[in-house]
Design a protein around this motif. Structure first.
Motif, PDB file in Angstrom:
ATOM      1  N   GLU A  37      -4.859   4.973   6.078  1.00 57.38           N
ATOM      2  CA  GLU A  37      -5.080   5.788   7.447  1.00 57.38           C
ATOM      3  C   GLU A  37      -5.189   4.880   8.570  1.00 57.38           C
ATOM      4  OE1 GLU A  37      -8.571   8.468   9.450  1.00 57.38           O
ATOM      5  OE2 GLU A  37      -8.366   8.592   7.374  1.00 57.38           O
ATOM      6  N   SER A  38      -5.803   3.755   8.397  1.00 58.69           N
ATOM      7  CA  SER A  38      -5.999   2.895   9.643  1.00 58.69           C
ATOM      8  C   SER A  38      -4.502   2.163   9.911  1.00 58.69           C
ATOM      9  CB  SER A  38      -7.037   1.577   9.454  1.00 58.69           C
ATOM     10  OG  SER A  38      -6.690   0.993   8.244  1.00 58.69           O
ATOM     11  N   TYR A  39      -3.838   1.853   8.688  1.00 58.94           N
ATOM     12  CA  TYR A  39      -2.434   1.413   9.091  1.00 58.94           C
ATOM     13  C   TYR A  39      -1.416   2.355   9.641  1.00 58.94           C
ATOM     14  CZ  TYR A  39       2.204  -0.500   7.706  1.00 58.94           C
ATOM     15  OH  TYR A  39       3.338  -0.859   7.721  1.00 58.94           O
ATOM     16  N   GLN A  40      -1.602   3.474   9.201  1.00 59.42           N
ATOM     17  CA  GLN A  40      -0.824   4.680   9.853  1.00 59.42           C
ATOM     18  C   GLN A  40      -0.995   4.660  11.331  1.00 59.42           C
ATOM     19  OE1 GLN A  40      -1.138   7.807   6.859  1.00 59.42           O
ATOM     20  NE2 GLN A  40       0.841   7.580   6.492  1.00 59.42           N
ATOM     21  N   ILE A  41      -2.451   4.697  11.527  1.00 56.40           N
ATOM     22  CA  ILE A  41      -2.799   5.064  13.061  1.00 56.40           C
ATOM     23  C   ILE A  41      -2.409   3.759  13.841  1.00 56.40           C
ATOM     24  CG2 ILE A  41      -4.778   5.011  14.687  1.00 56.40           C
ATOM     25  CD1 ILE A  41      -6.183   6.984  12.693  1.00 56.40           C
ATOM     26  N   THR A  42      -2.439   2.497  13.196  1.00 60.50           N
ATOM     27  CA  THR A  42      -2.104   1.326  14.127  1.00 60.50           C
ATOM     28  C   THR A  42      -0.674   1.378  14.206  1.00 60.50           C
ATOM     29  OG1 THR A  42      -3.786   0.108  13.041  1.00 60.50           O
ATOM     30  CG2 THR A  42      -2.223  -1.144  13.855  1.00 60.50           C
ATOM     31  N   VAL A  43       0.127   1.603  13.330  1.00 60.55           N
ATOM     32  CA  VAL A  43       1.671   1.639  13.535  1.00 60.55           C
ATOM     33  C   VAL A  43       2.102   2.778  14.470  1.00 60.55           C
ATOM     34  CG1 VAL A  43       3.852   2.091  12.457  1.00 60.55           C
ATOM     35  CG2 VAL A  43       2.083   0.838  11.419  1.00 60.55           C
ATOM     36  N   GLY A  44       1.369   4.153  14.334  1.00 62.14           N
ATOM     37  CA  GLY A  44       1.463   5.015  15.225  1.00 62.14           C
ATOM     38  C   GLY A  44       1.420   4.835  16.884  1.00 62.14           C
ATOM     39  N   ARG A  45       0.227   3.837  16.942  1.00 66.97           N
ATOM     40  CA  ARG A  45      -0.204   3.456  18.307  1.00 66.97           C
ATOM     41  C   ARG A  45       0.594   2.417  18.763  1.00 66.97           C
ATOM     42  NH1 ARG A  45      -4.967   5.325  20.720  1.00 66.97           N
ATOM     43  NH2 ARG A  45      -6.394   6.514  19.575  1.00 66.97           N
ATOM     44  N   LEU A  46       1.230   1.553  18.072  1.00 65.32           N
ATOM     45  CA  LEU A  46       2.279   0.507  18.586  1.00 65.32           C
ATOM     46  C   LEU A  46       3.583   0.968  18.920  1.00 65.32           C
ATOM     47  CD1 LEU A  46       1.384  -2.266  15.825  1.00 65.32           C
ATOM     48  CD2 LEU A  46       0.325  -2.138  18.045  1.00 65.32           C
ATOM     49  N   GLY A  47       3.914   0.307  19.932  1.00 60.11           N
ATOM     50  CA  GLY A  47       5.291   0.549  20.177  1.00 60.11           C
ATOM     51  C   GLY A  47       6.373   0.302  19.148  1.00 60.11           C
ATOM     52  N   ARG A  48       7.712   0.655  19.364  1.00 64.19           N
ATOM     53  CA  ARG A  48       8.716   0.775  18.407  1.00 64.19           C
ATOM     54  C   ARG A  48       9.112  -0.909  18.193  1.00 64.19           C
ATOM     55  NH1 ARG A  48      11.955   5.657  16.071  1.00 64.19           N
ATOM     56  NH2 ARG A  48      10.145   6.670  15.365  1.00 64.19           N
TER      57      ARG A  48
ATOM     58  N   TYR B 167      -0.053  10.118  12.822  1.00 66.30           N
ATOM     59  CA  TYR B 167      -0.868   9.836  14.100  1.00 66.30           C
ATOM     60  C   TYR B 167      -0.993  11.100  14.833  1.00 66.30           C
ATOM     61  CZ  TYR B 167      -2.134   7.919  18.609  1.00 66.30           C
ATOM     62  OH  TYR B 167      -2.724   7.687  19.947  1.00 66.30           O
ATOM     63  N   ILE B 168       0.403  11.776  15.118  1.00 65.59           N
ATOM     64  CA  ILE B 168       0.388  13.111  15.805  1.00 65.59           C
ATOM     65  C   ILE B 168      -0.305  13.972  15.262  1.00 65.59           C
ATOM     66  CG2 ILE B 168       1.878  15.004  16.259  1.00 65.59           C
ATOM     67  CD1 ILE B 168       4.459  12.911  16.402  1.00 65.59           C
ATOM     68  N   SER B 169      -0.546  14.242  13.916  1.00 65.96           N
ATOM     69  CA  SER B 169      -1.192  15.158  13.359  1.00 65.96           C
ATOM     70  C   SER B 169      -2.949  15.205  13.521  1.00 65.96           C
ATOM     71  CB  SER B 169      -1.131  15.075  11.815  1.00 65.96           C
ATOM     72  OG  SER B 169      -1.768  14.126  11.173  1.00 65.96           O
ATOM     73  N   THR B 170      -3.400  13.822  13.961  1.00 66.08           N
ATOM     74  CA  THR B 170      -4.629  13.561  14.243  1.00 66.08           C
ATOM     75  C   THR B 170      -4.886  13.945  15.649  1.00 66.08           C
ATOM     76  OG1 THR B 170      -4.172  11.155  14.901  1.00 66.08           O
ATOM     77  CG2 THR B 170      -4.745  11.442  12.564  1.00 66.08           C
ATOM     78  N   ILE B 171      -3.999  14.024  16.472  1.00 73.73           N
ATOM     79  CA  ILE B 171      -3.998  14.137  17.960  1.00 73.73           C
ATOM     80  C   ILE B 171      -4.217  15.543  17.974  1.00 73.73           C
ATOM     81  CG2 ILE B 171      -2.914  14.087  20.320  1.00 73.73           C
ATOM     82  CD1 ILE B 171      -1.525  11.458  19.364  1.00 73.73           C
ATOM     83  N   VAL B 172      -3.158  16.347  17.294  1.00 73.35           N
ATOM     84  CA  VAL B 172      -3.176  17.700  17.323  1.00 73.35           C
ATOM     85  C   VAL B 172      -4.483  18.509  16.716  1.00 73.35           C
ATOM     86  CG1 VAL B 172      -1.897  19.773  16.312  1.00 73.35           C
ATOM     87  CG2 VAL B 172      -0.502  17.981  17.000  1.00 73.35           C
ATOM     88  N   LYS B 173      -4.991  17.877  15.715  1.00 76.66           N
ATOM     89  CA  LYS B 173      -6.172  18.188  15.068  1.00 76.66           C
ATOM     90  C   LYS B 173      -7.495  18.039  16.124  1.00 76.66           C
ATOM     91  CE  LYS B 173      -6.768  17.250  10.851  1.00 76.66           C
ATOM     92  NZ  LYS B 173      -7.034  16.693   9.527  1.00 76.66           N
ATOM     93  N   GLU B 174      -7.176  16.843  17.001  1.00 79.40           N
ATOM     94  CA  GLU B 174      -8.532  16.794  17.855  1.00 79.40           C
ATOM     95  C   GLU B 174      -8.271  17.807  19.090  1.00 79.40           C
ATOM     96  OE1 GLU B 174      -9.947  13.291  20.644  1.00 79.40           O
ATOM     97  OE2 GLU B 174      -8.360  12.658  19.480  1.00 79.40           O
ATOM     98  N   LEU B 175      -6.818  18.187  19.509  1.00 82.06           N
ATOM     99  CA  LEU B 175      -6.751  19.027  20.671  1.00 82.06           C
ATOM    100  C   LEU B 175      -7.134  20.583  20.067  1.00 82.06           C
ATOM    101  CD1 LEU B 175      -3.446  17.733  21.944  1.00 82.06           C
ATOM    102  CD2 LEU B 175      -5.526  17.427  23.237  1.00 82.06           C
TER     103      LEU B 175
ATOM    104  N   GLY C 205     -14.072  26.527  14.855  1.00 80.36           N
ATOM    105  CA  GLY C 205     -14.264  25.282  13.818  1.00 80.36           C
ATOM    106  C   GLY C 205     -13.281  25.563  13.010  1.00 80.36           C
ATOM    107  N   LYS C 206     -12.270  26.591  12.947  1.00 78.24           N
ATOM    108  CA  LYS C 206     -11.236  26.727  11.867  1.00 78.24           C
ATOM    109  C   LYS C 206     -10.060  26.540  12.605  1.00 78.24           C
ATOM    110  CE  LYS C 206     -13.639  30.443   9.520  1.00 78.24           C
ATOM    111  NZ  LYS C 206     -13.628  31.893   9.017  1.00 78.24           N
ATOM    112  N   SER C 207      -9.690  25.139  12.805  1.00 75.90           N
ATOM    113  CA  SER C 207      -8.415  24.433  13.254  1.00 75.90           C
ATOM    114  C   SER C 207      -7.283  24.953  12.512  1.00 75.90           C
ATOM    115  CB  SER C 207      -8.518  23.012  13.797  1.00 75.90           C
ATOM    116  OG  SER C 207      -7.273  22.787  14.141  1.00 75.90           O
ATOM    117  N   LYS C 208      -5.946  25.363  13.179  1.00 74.15           N
ATOM    118  CA  LYS C 208      -4.869  25.452  12.791  1.00 74.15           C
ATOM    119  C   LYS C 208      -3.856  24.384  13.094  1.00 74.15           C
ATOM    120  CE  LYS C 208      -4.865  30.641  12.232  1.00 74.15           C
ATOM    121  NZ  LYS C 208      -6.410  30.853  12.960  1.00 74.15           N
ATOM    122  N   ASP C 209      -3.911  23.645  12.293  1.00 71.52           N
ATOM    123  CA  ASP C 209      -3.092  22.289  12.811  1.00 71.52           C
ATOM    124  C   ASP C 209      -1.569  22.639  13.100  1.00 71.52           C
ATOM    125  OD1 ASP C 209      -2.884  18.942  11.367  1.00 71.52           O
ATOM    126  OD2 ASP C 209      -1.924  19.923  13.109  1.00 71.52           O
TER     127      ASP C 209
END
Length: 534
Positions: A361-372, A394-402, A438-442
């Motif tokens: 998870e932390s690897y994916q978020i790191t890569v997702g935040r880094l530039g290409r 990473y997109i899915s985590t942002i969508v879930k937060e929003l 609280g029942k988020s639809k991702d």
């Protein structure tokens, strides 16, 4: 008459120290030397006795008192240290140290032949003289040049030098030398005579770690080596190198050519504390591990876009620091627009039982935040497939937060995810469905399929985009299973099919250009991986 003096470098039973005090100590008889040991664990105090301070130690707890008549190890000149190491010690032990002889390889031959090789000092290209009690260059520089005619790399770590000028004279005597290490020395005097300031252009790499020197003294030392491209001044107390610190890094003679700088094990707390390094036009590598860095900007600074920019740095080592906030990666991406390789392990951001590696998870978020542009993370190459997976996650985590926050908080949330717009352009615009109960639809979930992939030896469950083609899916699955995708076929396995009497249906996914959702509509499916030859 005592020959001791303040700042004198001494060696007692191979333990190095510096004289900080000469005189009496209350409550004792006779004279004493107050010394600061290079190895602080040898000390007993910081220069005080019974409430009276006699001297200061740069390293707390490194001080001791010794009698002036205590026998010390004899100091060496450069040539005497060289001969002791590579002739006398070899003759005594018969076991030569690993060393290079130009392009000649030392074979397992008789001792007499090995000893002869070591006696031919003019063939050496690399010499290690650490802890050899060398104090001076010596008088005969012509003899040094003749004895070490092919020397290219010289390591003088932890010796008894007191004058930087002695090292400079030595470097001038070795015309082929391009690498010099003076790590762990304790110079008393950094002044260099004008007659010695020229003739150092052949030195390309300077290692000057753990000198216990001030920034002003380090600057004076470095400024004498006018052609260095690789500089290490690690292990010290530097807190910042900003334009208001005098002297400035950008005023160094090597400022226009410096390609790599190592500032490990200092007290730097933010990247902005090194703002003056922005002015080094050729800087490619910046090594900052084992500092106290928490953020790109200090808490007192504003994050003005473009305020901080290291335009040419392609490699950054920020491991073993105090980074604990994901926004560090966003700010870093802007500050290092050409970054290609990053080392960021061993930070509080990645608090795992094994700090050497990141969780998935932390690897994916790191890569997702880094530039290409970043293609290497912690020494591992980021493949295109890994990057795509990471960005989708990473997109899915942002969508879930929003999706669980009111719409009026969207701007504030997205300010912490500065790649949001870029990632939507790459992977498609996301629709945010808010359910504040609280029942988020991702929104992204509808675009992903959970796939249970089975082979004859193992089963793996992963999520893939519905729009992935069968050809690309075969490549991704081949990587997971460690097989050539050209050697496998994929079958869709469906249980409980009514038309088949509730049995199992297998469908060959043969068209590599078809997308996965051409074959399925469910959110969860099962695929079988089989060898084409079977």
């Amino acid at each position: 008459m005592s020959t001791h003096y303040i700042g004198q470098r001494l060696s007692f039973e191979s333990q190095l120290c510096t004289v900080r005090y000469i005189g009496e100590v209350k409550g004792t008889k006779g004279g004493w030397l107050g010394v600061e040991w290079d190895n602080p664990s040898r000390g007993k105090h910081s220069g005080e006795h019974n409430g009276t301070r006699y001297f200061e130690c740069k390293s707390p707890g490194a001080g001791s008192f010794v009698r002036p008549n205590r026998p010390s190890d004899a100091p060496n000149s450069f040539l005497s240290g060289l001969r002791e190491k590579y002739i006398t010690n070899v003759e005594k032990s018969g076991i030569p140290k690993p060393i290079e002889f130009g392009k000649k390889a030392v074979e397992e031959v008789g001792f007499d032949k090995v000893s002869k090789k070591f006696s031919e000092l003019d063939t050496l290209t690399s010499v290690l003289l650490d802890y050899m009690r060398i104090k001076t260059c010596g008088e005969d520089t012509e003899e040094i040049a003749a004895t070490c005619a092919n020397l290219q790399r010289l390591d003088l770590t932890c010796n008894l030098f007191e004058e930087v000028e002695e090292v400079v004279k030595l470097c001038r005597s070795l015309p082929k030398l391009d690498f010099i290490s003076i790590n762990g020395n304790r110079f008393m005097n950094y002044r260099i005579g004008d007659q010695y300031r020229r003739g150092l252009d052949h030195i390309k790499t300077l290692k000057a770690d753990d000198l216990r020197s001030s920034w002003t003294e380090l600057f004076e030392l470095v400024n004498s080596f006018t052609n260095v491209t690789d500089l290490s001044i690690a292990v010290g107390s530097i807190k910042m190198l900003t334009p208001d610190i005098v002297p400035r890094v950008s005023d160094l003679h090597i400022a226009s050519r410096l390609e790599s700088i190592c500032l490990e094990e200092h007290a730097i707390s933010s990247i902005s504390g090194l703002a003056d390094l922005q002015n080094l036009p050729c800087l490619r590598r910046l090594l900052l591990s084992y500092n106290k860095i928490k953020a790109v900007y200090s808490p007192a600074e504003s994050k003005a876009v473009g305020k901080l920019c290291f335009p040419s740095v392609t490699y950054l080592d920020i491991s073993h620091n105090e980074v604990s906030d994901w926004t560090f990666l966003d700010d870093m991406r802007i500050a290092f627009p050409k970054l290609d390789a990053l080392r960021i392990s061993h930070n509080p951001l990645y608090s795992t039982s094994d700090a050497r590696t990141l969780t998935d998870e932390s690897y994916q978020i790191t890569v997702g935040r880094l530039g290409r542009l970043v293609t290497s993370l912690n020494y591992s190459v980021i493949t295109p497939a890994e990057r795509a997976d990471a960005e989708l996650f990473y997109i899915s985590t942002i969508v879930k937060e929003l999706s669980v926050k009111p719409a009026e908080q969207e701007a504030e949330i997205l300010s912490r995810h500065t790649r949001w717009q870029e990632l939507q352009t790459i992977h498609g615009e996301q629709t945010i469905t808010r359910d504040l109960s609280g029942k988020s639809k991702d929104a992204l979930a509808s675009k992903l399929i959970e796939v249970e992939v089975c082979s004859s030896t193992k089963t793996v469950t992963k999520k893939f985009p519905r729009t992935v083609t069968i050809g690309k899916l075969s490549g991704l699955i081949g990587r997971v299973f460690g097989v050539n995708p050209l050697d496998i076929t994929l079958y869709l396995i469906e249980d409980g099919i009514v038309d088949d009497g509730g049995g199992v249906r297998e469908t060959l996914l043969a068209d590599e250009l078809r997308e996965l959702d051409y074959y399925v509509t469910e959110a969860k499916i099962k695929l079988a991986v089989r060898d084409k030859s079977l």
